[in-house]
Structure formats: structure tokens, C-alpha cells
Design a protein around this motif. Structure first.
Motif, PDB file in Angstrom:
ATOM      1  N   LEU A  29      -3.524   5.428   0.857  1.00 23.67           N
ATOM      2  CA  LEU A  29      -4.299   6.727   1.707  1.00 23.67           C
ATOM      3  C   LEU A  29      -3.433   7.853   1.431  1.00 23.67           C
ATOM      4  CD1 LEU A  29      -4.777   4.253   4.931  1.00 23.67           C
ATOM      5  CD2 LEU A  29      -6.710   5.030   2.956  1.00 23.67           C
ATOM      6  N   ILE A  30      -4.262   8.941   1.416  1.00 27.84           N
ATOM      7  CA  ILE A  30      -3.814  10.229   1.719  1.00 27.84           C
ATOM      8  C   ILE A  30      -4.372  10.731   2.784  1.00 27.84           C
ATOM      9  CG2 ILE A  30      -5.346  11.352  -0.192  1.00 27.84           C
ATOM     10  CD1 ILE A  30      -2.827  13.217  -0.852  1.00 27.84           C
ATOM     11  N   VAL A  31      -3.495  11.287   3.839  1.00 29.22           N
ATOM     12  CA  VAL A  31      -4.124  11.592   5.168  1.00 29.22           C
ATOM     13  C   VAL A  31      -3.347  12.902   5.662  1.00 29.22           C
ATOM     14  CG1 VAL A  31      -4.178  10.874   7.479  1.00 29.22           C
ATOM     15  CG2 VAL A  31      -4.447   9.274   5.466  1.00 29.22           C
ATOM     16  N   GLU A  32      -4.254  13.874   6.124  1.00 32.23           N
ATOM     17  CA  GLU A  32      -3.638  14.983   6.928  1.00 32.23           C
ATOM     18  C   GLU A  32      -2.947  14.658   8.058  1.00 32.23           C
ATOM     19  OE1 GLU A  32      -5.871  18.497   3.903  1.00 32.23           O
ATOM     20  OE2 GLU A  32      -6.444  18.118   5.965  1.00 32.23           O
ATOM     21  N   PHE A  33      -1.759  15.128   8.589  1.00 28.75           N
ATOM     22  CA  PHE A  33      -0.927  14.982   9.694  1.00 28.75           C
ATOM     23  C   PHE A  33      -0.487  16.143  10.011  1.00 28.75           C
ATOM     24  CE2 PHE A  33       3.491  14.087  10.751  1.00 28.75           C
ATOM     25  CZ  PHE A  33       3.318  14.113  12.055  1.00 28.75           C
ATOM     26  N   HIS A  34      -0.434  16.791  11.080  1.00 27.73           N
ATOM     27  CA  HIS A  34       0.053  17.800  11.833  1.00 27.73           C
ATOM     28  C   HIS A  34       0.746  17.901  12.986  1.00 27.73           C
ATOM     29  CE1 HIS A  34       0.470  22.323  12.717  1.00 27.73           C
ATOM     30  NE2 HIS A  34       0.128  22.697  11.392  1.00 27.73           N
ATOM     31  N   PRO A  35       1.853  18.246  13.110  1.00 22.64           N
ATOM     32  CA  PRO A  35       2.825  18.317  14.269  1.00 22.64           C
ATOM     33  C   PRO A  35       1.938  18.813  15.580  1.00 22.64           C
ATOM     34  CG  PRO A  35       3.826  19.690  12.750  1.00 22.64           C
ATOM     35  CD  PRO A  35       2.677  19.150  12.113  1.00 22.64           C
ATOM     36  N   ASP A  36       1.083  19.727  15.267  1.00 15.41           N
ATOM     37  CA  ASP A  36       0.199  20.340  16.169  1.00 15.41           C
ATOM     38  C   ASP A  36      -0.892  20.715  15.916  1.00 15.41           C
ATOM     39  OD1 ASP A  36      -0.241  21.628  18.740  1.00 15.41           O
ATOM     40  OD2 ASP A  36       0.778  23.390  18.200  1.00 15.41           O
ATOM     41  N   PRO A  37      -1.822  19.806  15.897  1.00 11.13           N
ATOM     42  CA  PRO A  37      -3.268  20.142  15.224  1.00 11.13           C
ATOM     43  C   PRO A  37      -3.894  21.307  15.500  1.00 11.13           C
ATOM     44  CG  PRO A  37      -2.896  17.566  15.501  1.00 11.13           C
ATOM     45  CD  PRO A  37      -1.662  18.292  16.321  1.00 11.13           C
ATOM     46  N   PRO A  38      -3.971  21.535  16.598  1.00 11.60           N
ATOM     47  CA  PRO A  38      -4.889  22.643  17.125  1.00 11.60           C
ATOM     48  C   PRO A  38      -4.527  23.854  16.625  1.00 11.60           C
ATOM     49  CG  PRO A  38      -4.340  21.372  19.121  1.00 11.60           C
ATOM     50  CD  PRO A  38      -3.580  20.761  17.829  1.00 11.60           C
ATOM     51  N   THR A  39      -3.219  24.255  16.288  1.00  8.15           N
ATOM     52  CA  THR A  39      -2.677  25.381  15.383  1.00  8.15           C
ATOM     53  C   THR A  39      -2.767  25.456  13.938  1.00  8.15           C
ATOM     54  OG1 THR A  39      -0.585  24.629  15.188  1.00  8.15           O
ATOM     55  CG2 THR A  39      -1.139  25.403  17.367  1.00  8.15           C
ATOM     56  N   LEU A  88       0.791  -1.113   0.090  1.00 11.30           N
ATOM     57  CA  LEU A  88      -0.123   0.131  -0.108  1.00 11.30           C
ATOM     58  C   LEU A  88       0.788   1.215  -0.075  1.00 11.30           C
ATOM     59  CD1 LEU A  88      -2.765  -1.074   2.508  1.00 11.30           C
ATOM     60  CD2 LEU A  88      -2.869  -1.246   0.227  1.00 11.30           C
ATOM     61  N   THR A  89       0.528   2.415  -0.583  1.00 10.29           N
ATOM     62  CA  THR A  89       1.042   3.740  -0.600  1.00 10.29           C
ATOM     63  C   THR A  89       0.470   4.491   0.306  1.00 10.29           C
ATOM     64  OG1 THR A  89       1.591   3.315  -3.059  1.00 10.29           O
ATOM     65  CG2 THR A  89       1.662   5.563  -2.085  1.00 10.29           C
ATOM     66  N   LEU A  90       1.353   5.086   1.248  1.00 13.57           N
ATOM     67  CA  LEU A  90       0.634   5.998   2.029  1.00 13.57           C
ATOM     68  C   LEU A  90       1.295   7.408   1.807  1.00 13.57           C
ATOM     69  CD1 LEU A  90       0.932   4.512   5.927  1.00 13.57           C
ATOM     70  CD2 LEU A  90      -1.158   4.425   3.937  1.00 13.57           C
ATOM     71  N   MET A  91       0.665   8.470   1.696  1.00  9.47           N
ATOM     72  CA  MET A  91       0.917   9.802   1.441  1.00  9.47           C
ATOM     73  C   MET A  91       0.396  10.614   2.708  1.00  9.47           C
ATOM     74  SD  MET A  91      -0.318  10.076  -2.471  1.00  9.47           S
ATOM     75  CE  MET A  91      -0.316   8.870  -3.534  1.00  9.47           C
ATOM     76  N   LEU A  92       1.308  11.115   3.662  1.00 10.85           N
ATOM     77  CA  LEU A  92       1.004  11.915   4.638  1.00 10.85           C
ATOM     78  C   LEU A  92       1.669  13.190   4.698  1.00 10.85           C
ATOM     79  CD1 LEU A  92      -0.003   8.979   5.606  1.00 10.85           C
ATOM     80  CD2 LEU A  92       1.325   9.598   7.996  1.00 10.85           C
ATOM     81  N   GLY A  93       0.897  14.198   5.310  1.00 14.07           N
ATOM     82  CA  GLY A  93       1.304  15.578   5.395  1.00 14.07           C
ATOM     83  C   GLY A  93       0.531  16.202   5.938  1.00 14.07           C
ATOM     84  N   PRO A  94       0.564  17.659   5.914  1.00 11.16           N
ATOM     85  CA  PRO A  94      -0.251  18.735   6.445  1.00 11.16           C
ATOM     86  C   PRO A  94      -1.363  18.855   5.417  1.00 11.16           C
ATOM     87  CG  PRO A  94       1.703  19.819   5.818  1.00 11.16           C
ATOM     88  CD  PRO A  94       1.984  18.364   5.699  1.00 11.16           C
ATOM     89  N   ARG A 154      10.184   8.545   9.378  1.00 13.43           N
ATOM     90  CA  ARG A 154      10.475   7.571  10.455  1.00 13.43           C
ATOM     91  C   ARG A 154       9.469   6.506  10.287  1.00 13.43           C
ATOM     92  NH1 ARG A 154      11.931  11.729  13.557  1.00 13.43           N
ATOM     93  NH2 ARG A 154       9.875  11.975  14.532  1.00 13.43           N
ATOM     94  N   ALA A 155       8.143   6.740   9.756  1.00  6.61           N
ATOM     95  CA  ALA A 155       7.120   5.646   9.837  1.00  6.61           C
ATOM     96  C   ALA A 155       7.179   4.991   8.558  1.00  6.61           C
ATOM     97  CB  ALA A 155       5.727   6.649   9.805  1.00  6.61           C
ATOM     98  N   GLY A 156       8.070   5.242   7.586  1.00 11.04           N
ATOM     99  CA  GLY A 156       8.319   4.356   6.465  1.00 11.04           C
ATOM    100  C   GLY A 156       7.557   4.666   5.482  1.00 11.04           C
ATOM    101  N   VAL A 157       6.878   5.897   5.455  1.00  9.83           N
ATOM    102  CA  VAL A 157       6.009   6.320   4.559  1.00  9.83           C
ATOM    103  C   VAL A 157       6.843   7.196   3.466  1.00  9.83           C
ATOM    104  CG1 VAL A 157       4.227   8.354   4.040  1.00  9.83           C
ATOM    105  CG2 VAL A 157       4.112   6.902   5.850  1.00  9.83           C
ATOM    106  N   ARG A 158       6.575   7.102   2.105  1.00 12.21           N
ATOM    107  CA  ARG A 158       7.582   7.507   1.006  1.00 12.21           C
ATOM    108  C   ARG A 158       7.250   8.791   0.486  1.00 12.21           C
ATOM    109  NH1 ARG A 158       9.652   2.449  -2.732  1.00 12.21           N
ATOM    110  NH2 ARG A 158      11.100   4.245  -3.396  1.00 12.21           N
TER     111      ARG A 158
END
Ligand code: PEP
Ligand code: MN
Length: 277
Positions: A226-236, A26-32, A50-54
Motif C-alpha cells: 500500500l502507498i498511503v498519505e500520512f501527515h503529522p497535522d492533516p488539517p494544515t 506486505l510493503t507499506l509506503m507511507l508519507g505526506p 517507528r511503525a516498522g514501515v521501510r
């Protein structure tokens, strides 16, 4: 119709094998949702690799419903994305909002994202096709599957078959979740077409606590990634704060998706591909 899209490994990746979207892995695409700053994007890229996502996702040109909200950093956002992706050996997917942005976006990105609001923007589809780059075509949130496939046909008509379809939720009578993830359409496309299918659970559900269950359903239905939104500090977060998963949630997310993958005879590359930092 090619069922696998192959993309050369990112320049500094410790992996030399190309990324194959639509393959058993599976291909993961992660980021803000949006690139906000160098520091934010670098923190994301470090965690993602670090999580192995390319593939690192991030918007530089944002299609915001209101013109009074953050519209993205534009060219500066592209520069940040490319710099941190190169540092961590990641590929970049980012959206081109208009034809005039394609020369820039194709210089900085590895995959061109066509957003939901632009699915039927035919001149954009033609121009994106003519770059020859892989294209992720998001489903219009009020579009039928037939209209979506016709949009993909527009890309093919300009000589580019490197298309992945992204189900990102459609509008329904019920607004309990932001949109409705059309899991049936994922299964249908996998049964009736050769396109790799990516699911975007973030924009489908609009709530960080529902992103993982929706993602699991998509993978179980046959999605190739999957393409997923990820943020180091979501509330901001400057856009889509409610649906961004945090660093803690990301580790659990990747682990649980890996288990679902195995249940449907797929797998998730878990190795730590990141150079030591
Ligand atoms: C996004 O990916 O940030 C985005 C704007 O998605 P969509 O086009 O599906 O709304
Ligand atoms: Mn978003």
C-alpha cells in the motif's frame, strides 16, 4: 517477468535484509502527499519508521490540477526526503513529473513514481526505464487495464523489468468518493501477470476515514502493498489534506492491515526497525 522486486536496504537501516516487494511480507509506503518542510517530513519519517514501515513517500514535484496551488519544493524537497530517510534508515519513493527531472530524482530516490497523469507519457517511461531503478507505475485514472499493461511494456522495452503497478482509483460516473478503487483489477493483475501490485487507497477514496477500509479490501484482493498519505497535522497539509491520515490513525491502520494480511496468508513486518531517537 520477475514477481519480486528486490531493493537493497537503506544505508542506516538496522535491517540488513533487502526489501522484497511482492514477497509474502506486505510493503507499506507511507508519507505526506507533498514534502512541505524539513520539520514536517522528519516528523513523518520518525513515526513511519517507528511503525516498522521501510519506505517513505513524499512528493517534491507535484502534479497539481491547478497551477495556483502548492506545486512542491522541487530539489529542496528531494534533499529533505533523502536527509530524513537516511537518518531513519528508510527508502524513498517520489514522483518524476518530466524527463528533465529524472537525473535528479534518480540521485535522491530509491523508487521512481510515475503518476497517474503521466501513465502514457512514453518518453518519461523510456527515460525512467533507462535509469535501471525500480518504478512504480500508477494507473491512469481514465485508463483501461490493457492500456496500463501496454505502458508497463514500454518500460520493459527499454530493458527494465523492475516494475510495480499501482491501482490508485479510476474516474467513474459517480463522484461520491474521489475515484473508484478497482479492487477487481488488483485481483485480475495478480491472477494474470507477475507484476507486484501496490494499492493507493488515499487517492482512490479521497477521505481519510475511508482509507483504512479501502486498504483492507485491496490487501484482501491480493495487493502486495500500500502507498498511503500520512501527515503529522492533516488539517494544515498543503495538498490532499482531506485524505491524509494522522499519527493516531496510522497506528490503528498498521495494526488492522496486519490482521487482514494474516487472513490472506501474508504478513506485515511489525518490528520496530527505527534506530532509537
Ligand atoms: C500522489 O501520489 O501524490 C499523486 C499525485 O498520485 P496520482 O498520480 O495517483 O494522482
Ligand atoms: Mn496526493
Amino acid at each position: 517477468m520477475p514477481s519480486i522486486i528486490q531493493i537493497d536496504s537503506a544505508p542506516n537501516s538496522v535491517l540488513s535484509n533487502p526489501l522484497r516487494i511482492g514477497d509474502n511480507a506486505l510493503t507499506l509506503m507511507l508519507g505526506p502527499c507533498a514534502v512541505e518542510s524539513y520539520e514536517q517530513t522528519r516528523a513523518v519519517a520518525a513515526a513511519v519508521s517507528r511503525a516498522g514501515v521501510r519506505v517513505l513517500r513524499g512528493g517534491a514535484f507535484k502534479p497539481r490540477t491547478s497551477p495556483h496551488t502548492f506545486q512542491g519544493l522541487g530539489l529542496e524537497g528531494l534533499e529533505i526526503l533523502r536527509a530524513v530517510a537516511d537518518e531513519f534508515g528508510l527508502l524513498v519513493i517520489t514522483e518524476a513529473l518530466g524527463v528533465e527531472q529524472l537525473p535528479l530524482v534518480s540521485d535522491y530516490a530509491d523508487i521512481i513514481q510515475i503518476g497517474s497523469r503521466n501513465m502514457q507519457h512514453y518518453p518519461l517511461l523510456w527515460a525512467a526505464a533507462e535509469t535501471g531503478m525500480p518504478i512504480m507505475l500508477k494507473r491512469g485514472f481514465m485508463s483501461t487495464v490493457a492500456e496500463w499493461l501496454a505502458a508497463a511494456d514500454h518500460i520493459i522495452s527499454r530493458g527494465n523489468e523492475r516494475i510495480m503497478l499501482c491501482e490508485r482509483g479510476i474516474r467513474s460516473f459517480d463522484n461520491a468518493t474521489r475515484n473508484v478503487l478497482d479492487v477487481g483489477a488488483i485481483a485480475l493483475l495478480k491472477t494474470t501477470t507477475g507484476f507486484p501490485v501496490i494499492a493507493d487507497p488515499s487517492h482512490a477514496v479521497g477521505r481519510s476515514d475511508l482509507v483504512l477500509p479501502a486498504a483492507k479490501a485491496a490487501i484482501a484482493a491480493g495487493a502486495d502493498g500500500l502507498i498511503v498519505e500520512f501527515h503529522p497535522d492533516p488539517p494544515t497539509a498543503l495538498s490532499d489534506a482531506e485524505q491524509a491520515i494522522s499519527a493516531d490513525e496510522m497506528d490503528r491502520f498498521v495494526a488492522e492491515i496486519g490482521r487482514i494480511a494474516v487472513a490472506v496468508d501474508r504478513h506485515l513486518p511489525h518490528a520496530n526497525y527505527a534506530p532509537a531517537h
